[in-house]
Write a protein that holds these residues in place. Structure first.
Motif, PDB file in Angstrom:
ATOM      1  N   GLY A 537      43.426  -9.804  -2.731  1.00 38.54           N
ATOM      2  CA  GLY A 537      43.531 -10.565  -1.492  1.00 38.54           C
ATOM      3  C   GLY A 537      44.939 -10.980  -1.154  1.00 38.54           C
ATOM      4  N   ALA A 538      45.832 -10.934  -2.167  1.00 37.83           N
ATOM      5  CA  ALA A 538      47.225 -11.297  -1.919  1.00 37.83           C
ATOM      6  C   ALA A 538      47.962 -10.220  -1.140  1.00 37.83           C
ATOM      7  CB  ALA A 538      47.934 -11.556  -3.238  1.00 37.83           C
ATOM      8  N   VAL A 539      47.468  -8.980  -1.184  1.00 38.11           N
ATOM      9  CA  VAL A 539      48.114  -7.889  -0.452  1.00 38.11           C
ATOM     10  C   VAL A 539      47.661  -7.959   1.007  1.00 38.11           C
ATOM     11  CG1 VAL A 539      48.391  -5.392  -0.241  1.00 38.11           C
ATOM     12  CG2 VAL A 539      48.231  -6.443  -2.508  1.00 38.11           C
ATOM     13  N   TRP A 540      48.579  -8.338   1.865  1.00 34.13           N
ATOM     14  CA  TRP A 540      48.254  -8.461   3.284  1.00 34.13           C
ATOM     15  C   TRP A 540      48.434  -7.140   4.023  1.00 34.13           C
ATOM     16  CZ3 TRP A 540      49.869 -13.695   5.891  1.00 34.13           C
ATOM     17  CH2 TRP A 540      49.256 -14.754   5.188  1.00 34.13           C
ATOM     18  N   TYR A 541      49.307  -6.298   3.468  1.00 30.54           N
ATOM     19  CA  TYR A 541      49.516  -5.003   4.127  1.00 30.54           C
ATOM     20  C   TYR A 541      50.256  -4.082   3.172  1.00 30.54           C
ATOM     21  CZ  TYR A 541      50.679  -1.468   7.604  1.00 30.54           C
ATOM     22  OH  TYR A 541      50.780  -0.293   8.314  1.00 30.54           O
ATOM     23  N   GLU A 542      49.860  -2.833   3.174  1.00 31.89           N
ATOM     24  CA  GLU A 542      50.664  -1.833   2.483  1.00 31.89           C
ATOM     25  C   GLU A 542      50.503  -0.487   3.168  1.00 31.89           C
ATOM     26  OE1 GLU A 542      48.992   0.244  -1.280  1.00 31.89           O
ATOM     27  OE2 GLU A 542      48.596  -1.888  -1.580  1.00 31.89           O
ATOM     28  N   HIS A 543      51.574   0.273   3.101  1.00 30.39           N
ATOM     29  CA  HIS A 543      51.605   1.618   3.684  1.00 30.39           C
ATOM     30  C   HIS A 543      52.510   2.457   2.813  1.00 30.39           C
ATOM     31  CE1 HIS A 543      51.738   4.800   6.735  1.00 30.39           C
ATOM     32  NE2 HIS A 543      53.047   4.838   6.520  1.00 30.39           N
ATOM     33  N   GLU A 544      51.933   3.427   2.131  1.00 31.31           N
ATOM     34  CA  GLU A 544      52.701   4.312   1.252  1.00 31.31           C
ATOM     35  C   GLU A 544      53.582   3.511   0.303  1.00 31.31           C
ATOM     36  OE1 GLU A 544      54.547   7.489   3.421  1.00 31.31           O
ATOM     37  OE2 GLU A 544      52.904   7.607   4.838  1.00 31.31           O
ATOM     38  N   ALA A 545      53.012   2.452  -0.248  1.00 29.85           N
ATOM     39  CA  ALA A 545      53.789   1.498  -1.037  1.00 29.85           C
ATOM     40  C   ALA A 545      54.208   2.033  -2.397  1.00 29.85           C
ATOM     41  CB  ALA A 545      52.990   0.206  -1.205  1.00 29.85           C
TER      42      ALA A 545
END
Length: 967
Positions: A537-545
């Motif tokens: 839940g701490a990850v608010w957004y990722e893209h090709e991280a």
């Protein structure tokens, strides 16, 4: 500096890169129903790679086109640009065949000045002129010499002149790495060349351990000085190293070779290759029985006209092409590119690239790519899989189709594919060009499918942590293509679904703009304090991280975090002073004075070069004066042994060496390794440009040939340093009205720079030296007496300057300090080990490549997840306040002074910038509108004309959106 402006004006428009593959990949859409099993298999391969920590970061562009049925079978990130390595040779060789033709032959001409007597005595000079023949051999020179004898030449009373003016004098490719230079694959370029402008050195072990090995050179030449420091040891193991100091023709072989080992062979490059040709030419003339004047000189000329006395022709291009592509010969490719330019009016890589561009345009390939050299050795080359397949398709309709195809390696048979795909259905069915260097692996060409159809394909892979996985992916795809269409969908295969995050709706539109522009963005946004116990839940957004990208100066976040953690915010650098005896009571010191450095990056002179308080040369001189020292009758010896002797970071570009951001490193260094040259136009047109050198030192020689010109004239002003020397040349024209400015220029041998300036400062303070006193490098002897030590400001202040200004010199000195303090080895590699050992226990994966401390090298590969992990871990550190305070503040200071002004991110976001050509990164902290603290990392790589502003604009919009967000 004009040269820098040219680089970012002319060539910058041709570069910028993009990497791609993510924790949640954007899977390719099916190009045709018939291709679905092919798609499913390749996507499963990619998904498997994305689960392994050794391959999760690689990203690839793939395209497969059925030439028989004229349809796309598969594509994945096919319009994103990648560093192609030797796949760049496909562009070069197709253009060569298209413009020059398969039967093209290079010529080498001989001219004479004066006349030959009836007895064959030439009372004049013999001129050897090259036209770029990459294949000219010693045997060819022998044949030419014998041809001259057959034409009646028996004796030459003049000089031997060599003419390489058909090409420009740019000896290396744009952006080539300095640490590649000693090796044959990075040989210097010249229109007159022999043996590919290299010498093959063979090291034969001695007959018994302890005996000196024997070194032989092919061709034999006195043009090089070879230092044999290799030792014969017992056993079969060999560890031989080769070094050629920049700008010299001295080759140093060191290490060990086993008495039972096979001979060691290395192709070694050299400086000013035309003179090397002249030396070999001189030998061949003598061998042919042509007498030379005992004091015959070999020198360069560029004046040859009239009718040649003798002409030698190379093998046709069609034959040379085979060696070029099958063996992936860099030298052949570079010479071909410059030949394309020369045939079009200018023998340069730029001109040759323009010819390639014209051919590609005719092939329907868009110009949104960057070609900086002919071989792909430059990491400033960027192409797409679609462009490659488009060119391969174009070739099928050309008369030289078979010539080109015959030049490609055949799977399991020859060339660079000789040992690949053996025993598979793809053996003998795949003929393709390979490409490989650190972090890069490519394969593009043709395959005959099982149904007899001919397929064109391209697989470009970047961000490779372990090269095996990239080759395995290529081989698996090649086998699939050779099996096509007899392919089954994998059991249990399900097309992956795109995962959504809290901020997907907010940020996806911005990221989509990057994707649509051919850029790759690795992004991670995470809450520092999540509101529930679910870590996800701490990850608010990722893209090709997880994609491994070039971080530029974002790498400084790792360097400074580790330094503060391991050394402490109060750590102070020291610089020690010793004498061979105690301080004299009478003011006359009868002994040697020693200054020992421990890597203080802040050591400075009290002038405009000073950027921080700390130890200055003037304060050292003042201390000595206060001790009553009036004369030193010994030598001034500088001890820089705390660090290694690696002056430049691995992978730094050779053509950056005149610029302040590419300083030379040493444990004892001054003014961030640079001098300053201030300049402004003269008051009248035609006058020399006034310059001012800081500090006032004789350590560097400044040759000023720059002129002031009218306000309407072009600005060609340039400041450059001769490689490997401390000679700085100021040249070109500076228009009236140009604002006064300055450049900082790196100097060689940093410790000697410190010593020279210190001695000059002491003499100005009235402390004299004996006439035979010297300034030299040495080690403080154990019996020396320590006089005092000088200490820097605390590390917290140093780190603040480092991060706010993104200072490369500070970062590199800090990384080597970590190695010296924690590993007893003052090297970048030891420092990087300390970084990894610090991050591992914090739960941060160390499957990334950290090669330097500043991010200047493109060998660095790291993901947004790695960097965000460091930022998050630091929030729980006892030195977090110092770390946080060191970062630039949006719209306020440092490298973010002019960004995000008058937005919610201004005076809120604290982040480290990172910029190289084709790279833009921003990582740090920001607080949302409702007070939630976030860490973020945004790394963008990719080719886009005028793309730097576009990339920073995307970053700013993302951070501004985070600052404005509230739940």
């Amino acid at each position: 500096m004009k040269r820098l402006l040219t680089r970012s004006g002319c060539w910058l428009l041709m570069l910028l890169l993009v990497f791609q593959l993510a924790a949640v990949p954007a899977w390719a859409q099916n190009a045709a129903t018939a291709a679905e099993p092919l798609t499913a298999n390749i996507e499963q391969f990619l998904a498997e790679l994305n689960k392994d920590p050794n391959s999760i970061g690689l990203h690839t562009g793939i395209k497969v086109y059925d030439l028989t049925e004229k349809k796309v079978l598969y594509e994945h990130n096919a319009d994103r640009t990648y560093v192609p390595a030797s796949n760049m040779k496909v562009f070069t060789t197709v253009a060569g065949l298209d413009r020059l033709g398969p039967e093209y032959q290079w010529k080498t001409e001989v001219y004479v000045t004066g006349k030959a007597t009836p007895g064959g005595v030439l009372n004049g000079d013999l001129v050897l002129k090259g036209f770029g023949d990459p294949s000219l051999s010693v045997a060819d020179l022998q044949s030419i010499a014998e041809g001259l004898k057959e034409k009646g030449i028996r004796q030459i009373n003049g000089s031997l002149l060599v003419d390489d003016s058909y090409f420009d004098d740019m000896r290396l490719g744009y952006g080539w790495m300095w640490d590649d230079e000693p090796y044959g694959y990075s040989a210097q370029l010249s229109a007159l060349a022999v043996h590919k402008n290299m010498v093959t050195v063979t090291v034969q072990p001695g007959k018994k351990a302890g005996e000196k090995p024997v070194l032989t050179l092919d061709p034999a030449t006195d043009y090089l000085q070879v230092l044999n420091q290799v030792q014969t040891v017992a056993g079969k193991e060999s560890k031989v190293a080769v070094e050629r100091p920049r700008g010299t023709n001295t080759i140093i072989f060191s290490g060990t070779i086993g008495v039972e080992a096979s001979s060691y062979e290395e192709d070694v490059s050299l400086e000013d290759p035309a003179l090397y040709v002249g030396d070999v030419w001189k030998q061949r003339l003598s061998a042919a029985g042509i007498k030379l004047h005992p004091q015959v000189k070999v020198s360069k000329t560029s004046v040859t006209d009239g009718v040649p006395f003798y002409t030698h022709l190379s093998k046709p291009l069609s034959e040379i092409m085979i060696e070029l592509n099958k063996d992936s010969d860099n030298f052949y490719a570079e010479m071909l590119l410059k030949t394309l330019g020369a045939e079009n009016g200018k023998g340069s890589a730029e001109a040759g690239s323009e010819v390639v561009k014209e051919v590609l345009k005719r092939a329907g390939v868009e110009s949104d790519y960057a070609q900086m050299d002919g071989s792909g050795l430059s990491r400033f080359d960027w192409i797409t899989a679609s462009q490659m397949v488009g060119l391969l398709s174009f070739v099928q309709n050309q008369e030289y189709k078979e010539v080109f195809e015959q030049s490609l390696p055949i799977a399991g048979v020859d060339g660079t594919l000789k040992n690949r795909l053996k025993g598979t259905i793809a053996e003998k069915q795949v003929f393709a060009k390979t490409g490989s260097m650190g972090g890069v692996n490519s394969l593009s060409g043709y395959v005959t499918a099982k149904n007899g159809n001919k397929l064109a394909f391209s697989i470009l892979i970047n961000g490779i942590y372990k090269s095996k996985y990239a080759r395995d992916l290529q081989d698996k795809v090649a086998i699939l293509l050779a099996s096509y269409p007899d392919i089954q969908t994998p059991d249990g295969y399900q097309s992956p679904k795109q995962q959504t995050y809290k901020l997907s709706a907010l940020l996806d539109p911005i990221v989509d703009e990057a994707n649509a522009s051919g850029l790759t963005a690795g992004i991670l946004v995470k809450a520092v304090e999540q509101k529930n116990s679910d870590p996800a839940g701490a990850v608010w957004y990722e893209h090709e991280a997880d994609t491994l990208l070039t971080p530029a100066s974002n790498l400084k976040l790792l360097t400074t975090a580790t330094a503060l953690t391991q050394l402490g915010s109060d750590y102070q650098y020291k610089t020690e002073m010793y004498g061979s005896a105690a301080i004299p009571a009478n003011g006359v010191f009868q002994g040697d004075l020693y200054l020992k450095g421990y890597g203080d990056p802040t050591l400075h002179t009290e002038d405009k070069l000073k950027v921080q308080d700390g130890v200055s040369v003037e304060s050292i001189a003042k201390w000595l004066k206060e001790q009553g020292v009036k004369r030193i009758n010994g030598n001034l010896i500088l001890d820089e042994g705390y660090f290694d002797q690696e002056r430049l970071g691995l992978g730094w570009a050779w053509d950056d060496e005149s610029y302040y951001y590419n300083p030379l490193l040493g444990a004892l260094a001054l003014n961030r390794g640079t001098v300053m040259i201030e300049f402004e136009p003269a008051s009248r047109v035609g006058e020399k440009v006034p310059i001012n050198l800081l500090p006032k030192t004789k350590y560097v020689t400044v040759i000023n040939e720059a002129k002031t010109v009218g306000a309407d004239q072009p600005n060609t002003f340039a400041i450059e340093r001769d490689r490997g020397t401390n000679t700085i040349r100021v040249s070109g024209n500076l228009p009236v009205g140009t604002a006064a400015d300055y450049e900082r220029v790196p100097v060689e041998n940093p410790a000697l720079y410190v010593g020279t300036v210190l001695r000059e400062t002491l003499e100005r303070e009235g402390i004299t030296f004996a006439g035979n006193s010297t300034v030299s490098i040495g080690i403080v002897p154990s019996q020396a007496v320590k006089w005092t030590e000088f200490t820097s400001r605390p590390l917290a202040e140093i780190v603040t300057y480092l991060n706010k200004r993104s200072d490369n010199f500070y970062a590199e000195m800090l990384l080597k300090t970590l190695g010296a303090v924690k590993k007893n080895e003052g090297s970048a590699s030891a420092g990087a080990e300390v970084v990894a050992e610090t991050l591992g226990p914090l739960g941060i994966e160390t499957n990334f490549d950290m090669i330097d401390g500043s991010g200047l090298t493109r060998y660095n590969l790291i993901s947004a997840r790695h960097i965000a992990g460091v930022l998050e871990a630091m929030t729980a550190s006892s030195v977090f306040t110092e770390y946080f305070d060191s970062l630039p503040i949006a719209g306020v200071d440092g490298t973010l002074t002019s960004r995000m002004k008058e937005t919610a991110a201004a005076n809120n976001a604290r982040a480290k910038t990172g910029t190289l050509t084709g790279v833009s990164s921003l990582s740090g902290y920001v607080e949302t509108k409702d007070g939630q603290k976030l860490v973020f990392s945004i790394m963008i790589n990719g080719y886009k004309p005028k793309g730097a502003g576009f990339m920073t604009g995307l970053q700013d919009r993302i951070v501004e959106a985070l600052a404005e967000y509230e739940e």
